[in-house]
Design a protein around this motif. Structure first.
Motif, PDB file in Angstrom:
ATOM      1  N   ARG A 101       0.825  -1.198   0.000  1.00 44.89           N
ATOM      2  CA  ARG A 101       0.000   0.000   0.000  1.00 44.89           C
ATOM      3  C   ARG A 101       0.870   1.264   0.000  1.00 44.89           C
ATOM      4  O   ARG A 101       0.620   2.200  -0.735  1.00 44.89           O
ATOM      5  CB  ARG A 101      -0.930  -0.006   1.215  1.00 44.89           C
ATOM      6  N   ARG A 102       1.922   1.225   0.795  1.00 43.63           N
ATOM      7  CA  ARG A 102       2.788   2.393   0.910  1.00 43.63           C
ATOM      8  C   ARG A 102       3.495   2.700  -0.412  1.00 43.63           C
ATOM      9  O   ARG A 102       3.731   3.852  -0.764  1.00 43.63           O
ATOM     10  CB  ARG A 102       3.820   2.134   2.004  1.00 43.63           C
ATOM     11  N   ASN A 103       3.838   1.647  -1.144  1.00 41.99           N
ATOM     12  CA  ASN A 103       4.629   1.829  -2.363  1.00 41.99           C
ATOM     13  C   ASN A 103       3.790   1.871  -3.634  1.00 41.99           C
ATOM     14  O   ASN A 103       4.333   1.829  -4.729  1.00 41.99           O
ATOM     15  CB  ASN A 103       5.670   0.713  -2.471  1.00 41.99           C
ATOM     16  N   HIS A 104       2.487   1.926  -3.503  1.00 45.52           N
ATOM     17  CA  HIS A 104       1.606   1.900  -4.686  1.00 45.52           C
ATOM     18  C   HIS A 104       1.958   0.713  -5.584  1.00 45.52           C
ATOM     19  O   HIS A 104       2.096   0.846  -6.796  1.00 45.52           O
ATOM     20  CB  HIS A 104       1.688   3.221  -5.453  1.00 45.52           C
ATOM     21  N   GLN A 107      -2.460  -1.559  -8.658  1.00 42.71           N
ATOM     22  CA  GLN A 107      -3.451  -0.617  -9.191  1.00 42.71           C
ATOM     23  C   GLN A 107      -4.797  -1.318  -9.187  1.00 42.71           C
ATOM     24  O   GLN A 107      -5.598  -1.136  -8.278  1.00 42.71           O
ATOM     25  CB  GLN A 107      -3.023  -0.094 -10.559  1.00 42.71           C
ATOM     26  N   GLU A 131      17.472  -7.510  -5.104  1.00 46.27           N
ATOM     27  CA  GLU A 131      16.488  -7.100  -6.110  1.00 46.27           C
ATOM     28  C   GLU A 131      16.422  -8.132  -7.230  1.00 46.27           C
ATOM     29  O   GLU A 131      15.334  -8.504  -7.682  1.00 46.27           O
ATOM     30  CB  GLU A 131      16.845  -5.723  -6.686  1.00 46.27           C
ATOM     31  N   THR A 146       1.280  -1.987 -13.129  1.00 46.11           N
ATOM     32  CA  THR A 146       2.257  -1.217 -12.345  1.00 46.11           C
ATOM     33  C   THR A 146       3.620  -1.053 -12.978  1.00 46.11           C
ATOM     34  O   THR A 146       4.395  -0.205 -12.546  1.00 46.11           O
ATOM     35  CB  THR A 146       2.505  -1.897 -10.982  1.00 46.11           C
ATOM     36  N   GLY A 147       3.975  -1.883 -13.954  1.00 43.48           N
ATOM     37  CA  GLY A 147       5.348  -1.834 -14.438  1.00 43.48           C
ATOM     38  C   GLY A 147       6.325  -2.470 -13.463  1.00 43.48           C
ATOM     39  O   GLY A 147       7.528  -2.381 -13.653  1.00 43.48           O
ATOM     40  N   THR A 149       8.103  -2.197 -10.796  1.00 42.41           N
ATOM     41  CA  THR A 149       9.095  -1.662  -9.860  1.00 42.41           C
ATOM     42  C   THR A 149       8.534  -1.417  -8.459  1.00 42.41           C
ATOM     43  O   THR A 149       9.182  -1.774  -7.468  1.00 42.41           O
ATOM     44  CB  THR A 149       9.704  -0.366 -10.398  1.00 42.41           C
ATOM     45  N   GLN A 153       9.987  -2.944  -4.982  1.00 42.61           N
ATOM     46  CA  GLN A 153      10.363  -2.068  -3.870  1.00 42.61           C
ATOM     47  C   GLN A 153       9.607  -2.445  -2.597  1.00 42.61           C
ATOM     48  O   GLN A 153      10.187  -2.487  -1.511  1.00 42.61           O
ATOM     49  CB  GLN A 153      10.077  -0.618  -4.246  1.00 42.61           C
TER      50      GLN A 153
ATOM     51  N   MET B   1      17.571   0.202  -9.331  1.00 42.28           N
ATOM     52  CA  MET B   1      16.697   1.306  -9.745  1.00 42.28           C
ATOM     53  C   MET B   1      15.468   1.418  -8.864  1.00 42.28           C
ATOM     54  O   MET B   1      14.606   2.232  -9.086  1.00 42.28           O
ATOM     55  CB  MET B   1      16.224   1.054 -11.180  1.00 42.28           C
ATOM     56  N   VAL B   2      15.394   0.535  -7.888  1.00 39.93           N
ATOM     57  CA  VAL B   2      14.162   0.500  -7.125  1.00 39.93           C
ATOM     58  C   VAL B   2      14.051   1.638  -6.142  1.00 39.93           C
ATOM     59  O   VAL B   2      12.987   1.879  -5.596  1.00 39.93           O
ATOM     60  CB  VAL B   2      14.083  -0.805  -6.350  1.00 39.93           C
ATOM     61  N   GLN B   3      15.146   2.324  -5.958  1.00 36.29           N
ATOM     62  CA  GLN B   3      15.090   3.360  -4.925  1.00 36.29           C
ATOM     63  C   GLN B   3      14.315   4.589  -5.366  1.00 36.29           C
ATOM     64  O   GLN B   3      14.210   5.551  -4.623  1.00 36.29           O
ATOM     65  CB  GLN B   3      16.515   3.749  -4.467  1.00 36.29           C
ATOM     66  N   ALA B   4      13.797   4.564  -6.574  1.00 39.23           N
ATOM     67  CA  ALA B   4      13.030   5.714  -7.042  1.00 39.23           C
ATOM     68  C   ALA B   4      11.929   6.060  -6.041  1.00 39.23           C
ATOM     69  O   ALA B   4      11.383   5.204  -5.378  1.00 39.23           O
ATOM     70  CB  ALA B   4      12.413   5.406  -8.397  1.00 39.23           C
ATOM     71  N   VAL B   6       8.770   6.408  -4.881  1.00 39.82           N
ATOM     72  CA  VAL B   6       7.361   6.128  -5.147  1.00 39.82           C
ATOM     73  C   VAL B   6       6.575   6.074  -3.848  1.00 39.82           C
ATOM     74  O   VAL B   6       5.397   5.820  -3.842  1.00 39.82           O
ATOM     75  CB  VAL B   6       7.166   4.789  -5.897  1.00 39.82           C
ATOM     76  N   GLN B   7       7.253   6.316  -2.765  1.00 38.58           N
ATOM     77  CA  GLN B   7       6.567   6.148  -1.491  1.00 38.58           C
ATOM     78  C   GLN B   7       5.506   7.204  -1.249  1.00 38.58           C
ATOM     79  O   GLN B   7       5.608   8.337  -1.686  1.00 38.58           O
ATOM     80  CB  GLN B   7       7.588   6.206  -0.371  1.00 38.58           C
ATOM     81  N   SER B   8       4.532   6.802  -0.532  1.00 34.89           N
ATOM     82  CA  SER B   8       3.455   7.726  -0.229  1.00 34.89           C
ATOM     83  C   SER B   8       3.760   8.508   1.041  1.00 34.89           C
ATOM     84  O   SER B   8       4.558   8.095   1.864  1.00 34.89           O
ATOM     85  CB  SER B   8       2.167   6.936  -0.044  1.00 34.89           C
ATOM     86  N   SER B  24       1.039  12.264  -2.382  1.00 32.92           N
ATOM     87  CA  SER B  24       0.900  10.827  -2.677  1.00 32.92           C
ATOM     88  C   SER B  24       0.353  10.093  -1.459  1.00 32.92           C
ATOM     89  O   SER B  24       1.041   9.284  -0.837  1.00 32.92           O
ATOM     90  CB  SER B  24       2.248  10.240  -3.071  1.00 32.92           C
ATOM     91  N   ILE B  25      -0.888  10.358  -1.119  1.00 32.14           N
ATOM     92  CA  ILE B  25      -1.446   9.665   0.045  1.00 32.14           C
ATOM     93  C   ILE B  25      -1.716   8.202  -0.302  1.00 32.14           C
ATOM     94  O   ILE B  25      -1.815   7.829  -1.477  1.00 32.14           O
ATOM     95  CB  ILE B  25      -2.750  10.333   0.545  1.00 32.14           C
ATOM     96  N   GLU B  26      -1.810   7.394   0.731  1.00 27.18           N
ATOM     97  CA  GLU B  26      -2.129   5.981   0.496  1.00 27.18           C
ATOM     98  C   GLU B  26      -3.535   5.858  -0.080  1.00 27.18           C
ATOM     99  O   GLU B  26      -4.414   6.667   0.209  1.00 27.18           O
ATOM    100  CB  GLU B  26      -2.020   5.195   1.810  1.00 27.18           C
ATOM    101  N   HIS B 701      -1.722  13.535  -7.842  1.00 27.42           N
ATOM    102  CA  HIS B 701      -1.203  12.512  -6.934  1.00 27.42           C
ATOM    103  C   HIS B 701       0.070  11.959  -7.582  1.00 27.42           C
ATOM    104  O   HIS B 701      -0.016  11.125  -8.491  1.00 27.42           O
ATOM    105  CB  HIS B 701      -2.260  11.417  -6.751  1.00 27.42           C
ATOM    106  N   GLY B 703       2.294   9.773  -6.858  1.00 29.01           N
ATOM    107  CA  GLY B 703       2.471   8.323  -6.891  1.00 29.01           C
ATOM    108  C   GLY B 703       1.640   7.675  -7.988  1.00 29.01           C
ATOM    109  O   GLY B 703       2.098   6.773  -8.686  1.00 29.01           O
ATOM    110  N   GLY B 707       2.736   5.896 -11.395  1.00 30.29           N
ATOM    111  CA  GLY B 707       2.191   4.560 -11.631  1.00 30.29           C
ATOM    112  C   GLY B 707       1.645   4.419 -13.045  1.00 30.29           C
ATOM    113  O   GLY B 707       1.846   3.405 -13.709  1.00 30.29           O
ATOM    114  N   ARG B 710       4.754   4.340 -15.422  1.00 28.98           N
ATOM    115  CA  ARG B 710       5.428   3.040 -15.384  1.00 28.98           C
ATOM    116  C   ARG B 710       4.611   1.951 -16.065  1.00 28.98           C
ATOM    117  O   ARG B 710       5.130   1.133 -16.804  1.00 28.98           O
ATOM    118  CB  ARG B 710       5.629   2.613 -13.939  1.00 28.98           C
ATOM    119  N   GLU B 751      13.295  -0.043 -14.711  1.00 22.67           N
ATOM    120  CA  GLU B 751      12.628   1.150 -14.190  1.00 22.67           C
ATOM    121  C   GLU B 751      13.015   2.344 -15.066  1.00 22.67           C
ATOM    122  O   GLU B 751      14.186   2.657 -15.222  1.00 22.67           O
ATOM    123  CB  GLU B 751      13.067   1.389 -12.740  1.00 22.67           C
TER     124      GLU B 751
END
Lengths: 172, 1003
Positions: A101-104, A107, A131, A146-147, A149, A153, B1-4, B6-8, B24-26, B701, B703, B707, B710, B751
């Motif tokens: 949920r936190r990382n979206h 979808q 990874e 989502t693609g 990633t 994560q 590349m995952v460190q991008a 995207v966190q809410s 970017s709320i949950e 938003h 995030g 999304g 991506r 990514e």
């Protein structure tokens, strides 16, 4: 091996997320259909019915299993875990679910149950996946939204969190 | 590349007065989806007694239906009805066709099938399995016709014609001229041209189509639940086909939908079909599509043949474009086609300032699945041609491709900019976006990487693409397919009505409803942010419902989820609705607080005086007043119980007399560049870096925007590298499983590096533009440009599978050396099965010969054989059940013997048909004494198959064939008293009755 009559329904009993479950199925009924339509456990989804998309993945006797490639009758007497069994309680999400949920990391959410089951199973045995390992594990799942990633994560973040909480527990 | 990032923003500071929009709320959607609590169509219960449908589909690409025998199917216990075209026709009428022509378009074949997978019969039974059992018992007799699968081939004189009403398969032709293109071409120093074949593909959501329909005979009204995505203009098409006014078609959507990307617009013919079945049976009927059905026959993006020419100045400035597009819409022109071709009509000059344009648009029909909405919708086809041509111009003039792009970009001071073909580009600064992307994406360093790789002899290339991403379609753009005179006659079509309803209940809690029909985009979350900002509440205080019920909700033809209209149109309309309610609440609060309405502010759950924040009243108290004490409201306030706003942008005007059309309201900008490396040995394309810069106006938003980018990127990567709905020349569909139609997974999708710029749209309430489809337009051609750069080749066709690149790099594969064990090399898309082998059987040739011609023996040795009937001494009919991989089914085989040379040799020729496919085969068997009293059988065969068996993959056929042949010889040997098969392969009668029947081939 027991031979089941093709045109009759047979009783199927197993443990589903720690509770006994029971229903009747023709020998040809898929486990995915049995879970969804006989037992009402509709969290497990069916995307391709030929074992490629991974949406229907569940855990049967500790093994990741495509429920669309398994007959309900084969699950008789087994121990099953599905997405409905992941959350610690109805109003709380588990660590992995929260990370999603936190990382979206979802979808439409249709493929998500299968991915969660694969990760839940994997992270229980692999506390510090890379990874590349996580991508390799999830290559058996297709997500069209989502693609990927954010899923990777979320998985890595959940792994770190689970590892640290385990460490805290053992330290204590 | 995952460190991008995207966190809410999950930590919520209660005292934070920053707006919720932009954070970017949950997502409110996620808790249920993550714990198995989603409510997708097949997760919802149905009424007791609901029946289940399955659809029998055509194995032929083009054939007349001579007869359909449904008697055996109807007799099967549990079967309620079997509907053929005739039965459907009795209760429906043809679907509207998008061009003026005397053609019909039915959701089921009437007397002729025109594509593999076209519905031929609907079986309705107490459960799905019984319905499928019954479908296998239906006997359809077909007379095959010649098929055409290539759009240019369809136009050739003498090509098979699909519809008499479309002479020469041409469904529509229009020519357009803007500015003075002839003069521009005549005066220009250079002219460059490119020929493009854009392939067929689809975004293939993981949830397939689903429909539950019922019919109330008393009121002649239908109720339908379907995971349809809109546009709801299609509601009119469905109602008309069902012969009821719109108010007797109640169409609802489930709370959740498992992805769509445009594709679930295509469920509508099945809504008609299943509703017809409900009417005929008088019971609710449910149908869930399976994956084979989805890949074969749901809907596809169009494939297109394009010739694009440009008049070019010496410095690379494009002076004019000349488009010649041939759009392939498949077997029927289903609504809203030919919209794919016209969606981009205002944007045919892309991101460039080009004033002279000529366009010739032709729409053709071919023996393939009808087309419909798919993410990008016309954009991928257009930009593939345009951006490939820009690269060609640069190479030809020895200019830097990026310099050519920059030279042609629309000037930053020119917005709003009217394109030559009529689009009004709302806002942007393309030069700035390109500059930022090059800097942030480290273009200079990427070029150095390329140089270094090339110095080491590696195949490395860089590609660029600049794209304008249109969003919020003008409902009138499709009428550009009509002439101005035809449009005058038909009446104007334009605009794009969005609707949003905001309601306050008796305890003052807020409910929002929109007709946006999301499939996972997170609309409920974003709307809660938008409305929370207006009321000074938190998103969790706002409950949003996005289900649609056409009997109760506010909706219009533009409702639904398509053309990336949510952020720009729907979210903005929700803001307007909330503001209208807030305006009234302010007047009510003003009277309670004894201040002017202008002094009222909504913040932190209170309605307060701006000047004296202590003078305040709880939001819920003001909000509830309309329910509990309407008499105490100020006279001018009006009710605050519920407000519905309809919003349509005035910029979306109908096409003008000169065919200029503002086809979309908003125009985002995308600039992509990428570095790819191609493995010299495997010719696999690896993306080293992919940079994508987006200007989608105000970001609601972050995030979710990332999304969308991506997700679109991953689908575009699939379209560029892997995916194609492949057809054989005879129209057989070859990619019916996800092991044949390859979708990218975690190990294939890198990514992308995403960058943003925000130039708000002046035309939308929130300044937002669409963002969901852009990478489907930009990424395929960006990758193709990079691959062309790496390989130094001029022509690139998607998908860039290694086999195709091998042909480009190494030339066509040479034929195998003579004397090889197996026959001719297979061509691409060739479904011919050829083989040879031998087997030993005890018993003299005379004895074996007699066995092979004896029906009783054959019945006992042919695997899965139910019966063999001898029609004449040299003519047999057999019923066999055969399994190929996961697909097993019954076939009826008809085999004749020729060139009999007893007991030495015989030629077998035959065909077979069944629910799973059809085939023809020919084989020659020779028998010779083996010197030990036994017989040595030598055989060769040549077979081809079509239908479902072909679609599930030639991968399985060779192996399955070998197993079946082996079983045949083992059984024959056992019957003859020992011996067995050597090796495996197909053989004579096995080939014949069983396999042959199954796999069969040549006509």
């Amino acid at each position: 091996m027991t031979r089941l009559k093709a045109d009759a329904r047979h009783s199927v009993r197993f443990t589903l997320n720690g509770r006994p479950a029971e229903g009747e199925a023709e020998p040809r009924m898929l486990l995915s259909d049995f879970l969804r339509h006989q037992l009402g456990a509709t969290g497990t989804h069916v995307g391709c019915e030929h074992g490629v998309c991974g949406a229907c993945t569940i855990v049967v006797d500790g093994m990741l299993t495509r429920s669309c490639l398994t007959l309900a009758a084969q699950a008789d007497g087994c121990d099953l875990k599905t997405v409905e069994g992941l959350a610690p309680s109805a109003d709380r999400l588990g660590v992995l679910q929260q990370a999603f949920r936190r990382n979206h990391a979802l979808q439409c959410g249709f493929c998500t149950a299968g991915i969660l089951m694969s990760l839940d199973h994997y992270l229980a045995k692999n506390s510090a996946p890379t990874e590349a390992e996580t991508r390799d594990l999830l290559s058996g799942h297709i997500c069209r939204c989502t693609g990927y990633t954010p899923i990777i994560q979320a998985a890595l973040e959940a792994a770190a969190k689970l590892a640290s909480s385990k460490k805290e527990t053992s330290d204590a | 590349m995952v460190q991008a990032a995207v966190q809410s923003a999950n930590s919520v500071d209660q005292g934070d007065d920053r707006p919720w929009v932009g954070r970017s709320i949950e997502r409110v959607e996620d808790a249920a989806l993550l714990s198995g609590g989603g409510r997708f169509i097949d997760d919802l219960g149905v009424a007791p007694g609901t029946l289940h449908a399955t659809i029998l589909r055509s194995p032929h690409a083009h054939a007349d239906i001579l007869s359909i025998d449904i008697e055996a199917a109807k007799r099967l216990p549990g079967v309620t009805a079997v509907l053929t075209g005739e039965a459907v026709k009795a209760v429906t009428t043809t679907l509207v066709v998008g061009v003026k022509a005397p053609v019909e378009c039915w959701p089921i074949a009437m007397d002729r099938v025109r594509y593999v997978g076209e519905p031929v019969a609907v079986v309705v039974a107490t459960d799905r399995a019984r319905a499928e059992d019954a479908a296998e018992l239906i006997n359809v007799e077909y007379r095959p016709r010649g098929a055409v699968v290539d759009p240019l081939g369809a136009l050739v004189s003498g090509a098979p014609v699909l519809h008499d009403g479309f002479p020469g398969n041409l469904a529509s032709e229009r020519a357009f001229r803007y500015g003075d293109p002839e003069k521009a071409f005549a005066d220009a120093p250079h002219r460059f041209s490119i020929d493009i074949r854009y392939p067929r593909n689809s975004c293939t959501p993981i949830e397939t189509y689903g429909v539950v329909a019922s019919h109330d005979a008393g009121e002649d009204a239908y109720e339908v639940l379907a995971n349809f995505q809109g546009p709801f203009s299609i509601h009119t098409v469905i109602a008309r086909a069902l012969k009821v006014p719109g108010n007797r078609l109640r169409l609802r959507t489930p709370p959740d939908s498992g992805g769509s990307f445009g594709v679930k617009q295509g469920v509508f013919p099945y809504i008609v079909l299943i509703a017809a079945a409900a009417r005929v049976t008088g019971r609710p009927v449910k149908w869930i599509e399976d994956r084979l059905e989805h890949l074969t026959a749901s809907v596809s993006a169009t494939n297109r043949a394009t010739t694009l020419s440009a008049a070019v100045a010496a410095d690379g400035k494009i002076l004019a474009l000349d488009w010649d597009q041939v759009e392939d819409c498949g077997a029927h022109l289903r609504a809203p086609e030919p919209a794919t071709l016209y969606r981009m009509h205002g944007n045919m000059t892309g991101a460039y300032d080009i004033r002279h344009v000529k366009i010739r648009n032709r729409v053709v029909v071919t023996n393939k699945t009808p087309t419909g909405l798919n993410r990008g919708f016309g954009g991928p086809q257009v930009y593939f041609a345009l951006e490939r041509l820009v690269q060609r111009i640069a190479i030809s003039l020895k200019l830097d491709p990026l310099d050519v792009i920059k030279r042609n970009l629309i000037d930053a001071g020119a917005f709003p900019y009217r394109t030559a073909t009529g689009a009004l580009l709302d806002s942007g600064n393309y030069q700035e976006a390109v500059a930022r992307a090059a800097a942030q994406g480290r273009l200079a360093e990427l070029k150095a990487r390329r140089d270094e790789a090339r110095a080491q002899g590696r195949l490395y290339g860089i590609g660029f693409t600049a794209v304008v991403e249109p969003s919020v379609s003008n409902m009138g753009y499709i009428t550009t397919v009509l002439t101005a005179a035809e449009r005058r006659k038909a009446g104007p079509k334009n605009g794009a009505q969005a609707t949003a309803t905001v309601g306050l209940d008796p305890v003052g809690s807020v409910t929002v409803h929109v007709a946006s029909v999301p499939q996972g985009q997170g609309h409920r979350t974003v709307l809660s942010q938008v409305v929370a900002d207006v009321f000074g509440l938190q998103p969790k205080d706002i409950r949003v419902n996005t289900e649609i019920d056409t009997a109760k909700d506010a909706w219009s033809i533009a409702s639904g989820n398509y053309a990336s209209r949510f952020a720009a149109a729907v979210a903005g309309t929700a803001k307007l609705a909330a503001e209208r309610v807030a305006g009234r609440l302010a007047r009510i609060a003003a009277s309670q607080l004894n201040v002017e309405a202008a002094d009222v502010v909504f913040a932190r759950g209170f309605v307060a005086s701006k000047h004296n924040p202590e003078n305040r009243i709880a939001f819920s108290r003001v909000a509830a007043l309309s329910h509990w004490s309407p008499g105490s409201l100020p006279d001018d306030a009006g009710q605050t119980i519920r407000e519905t706003v309809f919003w349509t942008p005035p910029e979306l005007t109908p096409p003008d007399e000169d065919d200029r059309i503002n086809s979309s309201l908003c125009h985002g900008f995308i600039f992509d560049f990428c570095g790819v490396e191609i493995d010299r040995v495997t010719l696999e394309t690896r993306i080293d870096r992919y940079v994508t810069m987006h200007d989608c106006g105000t970001i609601l938003h972050p995030g979710m925007v990332n999304g969308q980018i991506r997700g679109g990127f991953a689908q575009a990567l699939g379209a560029a590298l892997y995916e194609e709905y492949a057809y054989a020349e005879d129209g057989s569909f070859l990619t019916g499983t996800l092991a044949d139609y390859l979708l990218p997974t975690t190990t294939e999708v890198p990514e992308p590096e995403i960058f943003h710029m925000e130039t708000p749209s002046p035309f939308t309430p929130l300044g937002a533009k669409g963002v969901g489809e852009g990478n489907c337009m930009s990424t395929p051609v960006c990758l193709a440009n990079a691959v062309a750069d790496a390989l130094g080749v001029a022509d690139i066709t998607l998908p860039l599978v290694p086999a195709r690149l091998a042909e480009l790099v190494r030339g066509a594969e040479p034929p195998a050396p003579a004397g090889g064990a197996t026959a001719a090399p297979a061509r691409e898309g060739d479904r011919q099965l050829r083989g040879e082998g031998q087997a030993s059987v005890k018993g003299a040739p005379e004895q074996v010969w007699a066995m092979l011609l004896d029906p009783n023996t054959l019945q006992s040795v042919i695997p899965g054989c139910q019966r063999v009937d001898k029609v004449t001494d040299t003519h047999f009919r057999a019923d066999v059940t055969l399994g190929i991989g996961p697909v097993s089914g019954r076939y009826r085989a008809d085999v004749e013997l020729f060139d009999l040379d007893p007991p030495r040799a015989v030629t077998l020729r035959g065909g077979a048909t069944g629910a799973l496919g059809f085939g023809n085969a020919e084989g020659r068997i020779t028998l010779a004494p083996d010197g030990n009293g036994g017989t040595k059988l030598t055989y060769n065969y040549d077979a081809a198959i079509g239908g479902k068996v072909a679609s599930i993959g030639g991968r399985l056929l060779d192996g399955a064939t070998r197993v079946i042949i082996g079983q045949f010889f083992t059984a024959l040997a056992r019957r003859a008293g020992g011996g067995g098969a050597e090796g495996g392969g197909l053989s004579l009668f096995a080939l014949l009755a069983k396999v042959a029947s199954l796999f069969g081939g040549r006509r």
